[in-house]
Design a protein around this motif. Structure first.
Motif: not given
Length: 81
Positions: A1-4, A33-36
């Motif tokens: 997983m990537t951190t942004v 995350r849900t919004a993206l």
């Protein structure tokens, strides 16, 4: 997983925090995350819609005949609405 890492206006963070406080999301991360996911799903659906419309512009369906309309009316009449 990537951190942004992102910079957000304080007001927006407060609104997200309210959603977390209300129990709609367990964390800020879940809310973002849900919004993206929603954003990217919407963009994908819009692209599919554009492709379908373009396909119909290139190859429009034939005009319905009286027989087509009669079949449609019979189909609707037998539906258990």
């Amino acid at each position: 997983m990537t951190t942004v890492a992102v910079r957000l206006p304080d007001e927006l963070v407060q609104r997200v925090d309210q959603l977390v406080t209300q129990g709609r999301y367990t964390t800020r991360t879940e809310a973002v995350r849900t919004a993206l996911v929603q954003l990217t799903d919407d963009a994908e659906r819009a692209e599919i819609d554009r492709a379908i419309v373009e396909g119909y512009r290139r190859c429009p369906p034939p005009e319905p005949t009286e027989a087509d309309e009669a079949r449609a009316e019979r189909s609707i009449a037998v539906e258990p609405w």
